[in-house]
Design a protein around this motif. Structure first.
Motif, short mmCIF file in Angstrom:
data_model
loop_
_atom_site.label_atom_id
_atom_site.label_comp_id
_atom_site.label_asym_id
_atom_site.label_seq_id
_atom_site.Cartn_x
_atom_site.Cartn_y
_atom_site.Cartn_z
N UNK A 88 0.82 -1.25 -0.10
CA UNK A 88 0.03 0.02 0.11
C UNK A 88 0.92 1.38 0.06
N UNK A 89 2.16 1.18 0.00
CA UNK A 89 3.11 2.39 -0.16
C UNK A 89 2.79 3.18 -1.47
N UNK A 90 2.84 4.32 -1.32
CA UNK A 90 2.61 5.39 -2.55
C UNK A 90 3.66 6.53 -2.48
N UNK A 91 4.66 6.50 -1.21
CA UNK A 91 5.53 7.66 -1.33
C UNK A 91 6.64 7.24 -2.33
N UNK A 92 7.15 8.48 -2.86
CA UNK A 92 8.27 8.81 -3.84
C UNK A 92 8.52 7.66 -4.78
N UNK A 93 7.49 7.22 -5.22
CA UNK A 93 7.81 6.05 -6.30
C UNK A 93 8.78 6.74 -7.31
N UNK A 94 8.78 8.16 -7.79
CA UNK A 94 9.29 8.58 -8.93
C UNK A 94 10.74 8.96 -8.75
#
Length: 207
Positions: free
Chosen positions: A14-20
């Motif tokens: 469920x993590x969405x932090x700093x994928x880019x």
């Protein structure tokens, strides 16, 4: 009526932090920034094609403070004449309205940006009620939770990466309102990423 669509690159936990990128968002000591890269490199361009198609429908961005600052410091300053998807999205994002939920910002430097004001749910409901296309939410986990609490999300588009990080900001964190979703479609990319699209089942949603 416009459609509010939450999009996210999300891990299995469920993590969405700093994928880019590694320095995109280090809040909380997060050290796994850029976790999408290894998968995107082996998808043969499928992911980029999907994002380009999604964003061709974006009529406005709806962002929390942190995501707005990340976007303004990247898409807001990058070269509009860059080749490929980067240039295409830079041009689009610069031109469309950006609506920002923030209790701390008083001025917005990125063109066509405006603050939503103190009553975010009411302001978003007013935007949603107007004729238009898709209003896009990227990142902005606190904002997404507020929107869900007020039944203001029309669709979720999640690129689910086969990865467990064990730490980081989650889209569906503890306390997120109970939401029953209907799967509209799924697509497996050669990288192992699943593209899942969901719509809230409003007839059975308990908020």
């Amino acid at each position: 009526m416009s459609t509010i669509v939450v999009q996210a690159f999300i891990t299995l936990d469920g993590v969405v932090q700093a994928g880019g990128g590694p320095d995109e968002d280090r809040e909380g000591g997060f050290e796994h920034g850029g976790w999408t890269a290894e998968f995107d490199e082996r998808d043969g361009g499928e992911g980029g094609e999907i994002i380009a198609e999604w964003e061709s429908r974006t009529e406005a961005l709806l962002l929390g403070r942190k995501t707005y600052e990340i976007f303004a410091g990247s898409w807001g300053v990058w070269d509009e004449d860059a080749e490929g998807l980067q240039g295409e999205l830079t041009r689009r994002y610069n031109r469309i309205p950006k609506y920002v939920a923030s209790r701390t910002l008083t001025e917005l430097g990125w063109q066509n940006s405006q603050l939503l004001g103190p009553d975010v749910p009411a302001a978003v409901a007013e935007l949603r009620a107007k004729p238009g296309g898709e209003i896009r939410v990227w990142g902005s986990t606190r904002l997404a939770r507020t929107l869900a609490e007020h039944d203001l999300i029309d669709e979720y588009r999640l690129a689910v990466y086969p990865l467990v990080l064990g730490t980081g900001k989650k889209l569906f964190s503890d306390g997120f309102p109970l939401s029953r979703l209907e799967l509209l479609g799924t697509r497996a990319l050669r990288s192992g990423v699943l593209i899942n699209t969901y719509r809230p089942r409003r007839d059975q949603t308990a908020g």
